[in-house]
Design an enzyme around this catalytic site. Structure first.
Site, PDB file in Angstrom:
ATOM      1  CB  CYS A 117      -0.900  -0.017   1.233  1.00  0.00           C
ATOM      2  SG  CYS A 117      -1.807   1.517   1.501  1.00  0.00           S
ATOM      3  CG  ASP A 118       1.384   3.608  -3.529  1.00  0.00           C
ATOM      4  OD1 ASP A 118       2.308   2.758  -3.565  1.00  0.00           O
ATOM      5  OD2 ASP A 118       0.746   3.957  -4.536  1.00  0.00           O
TER       6      ASP A 118
END
Length: 114
Positions: free
Chosen positions: A9-10
């Protein structure tokens, strides 16, 4: 401190990078790999609402074909989160001050900078 999320997940990557750069010690829990238990989610709901915890803007929500999706309450939200942990807004941070959701650099600066 414990940081919950998924490793690809960024937003989780940004939070972890910030914590690493500022030498803040934390334990990372990847709920896709390490799982997620109902007592943990219920504990979070003592500090944040299920509406805050549930990510209705993500791919998992848009692709979810579940009748509970249309008539949500806390119980249905917990059931969906446990069945699909990627429905959780990320990261979830547990620390001595409680539970928080998401990454905001200025908030992290205020809370964790040494």
């Amino acid at each position: 401190m414990k940081l919950f999320g998924i490793k690809n997940c960024d937003t989780v990557k940004k939070a972890r990078r910030w914590l690493d750069e500022h030498q803040v010690t934390y334990q990372f829990h990847d709920f896709r790999k390490d799982g997620l238990e109902q007592p943990t989610v219920e504990q979070w709901l003592n500090s944040v609402s299920w509406e805050q915890l549930l990510n209705k803007r993500g791919t998992t929500w848009r692709q979810l074909d579940d009748p509970r999706k249309d008539q949500l309450d806390q119980q249905a939200a917990v059931e969906l989160i446990l069945a699909h942990p990627t429905l959780i807004k990320r990261p979830v941070i547990e620390d001595e001050s409680g539970v928080s959701i998401g990454f905001n650099e200025s908030d992290f600066q205020a809370r964790y900078a040494k």
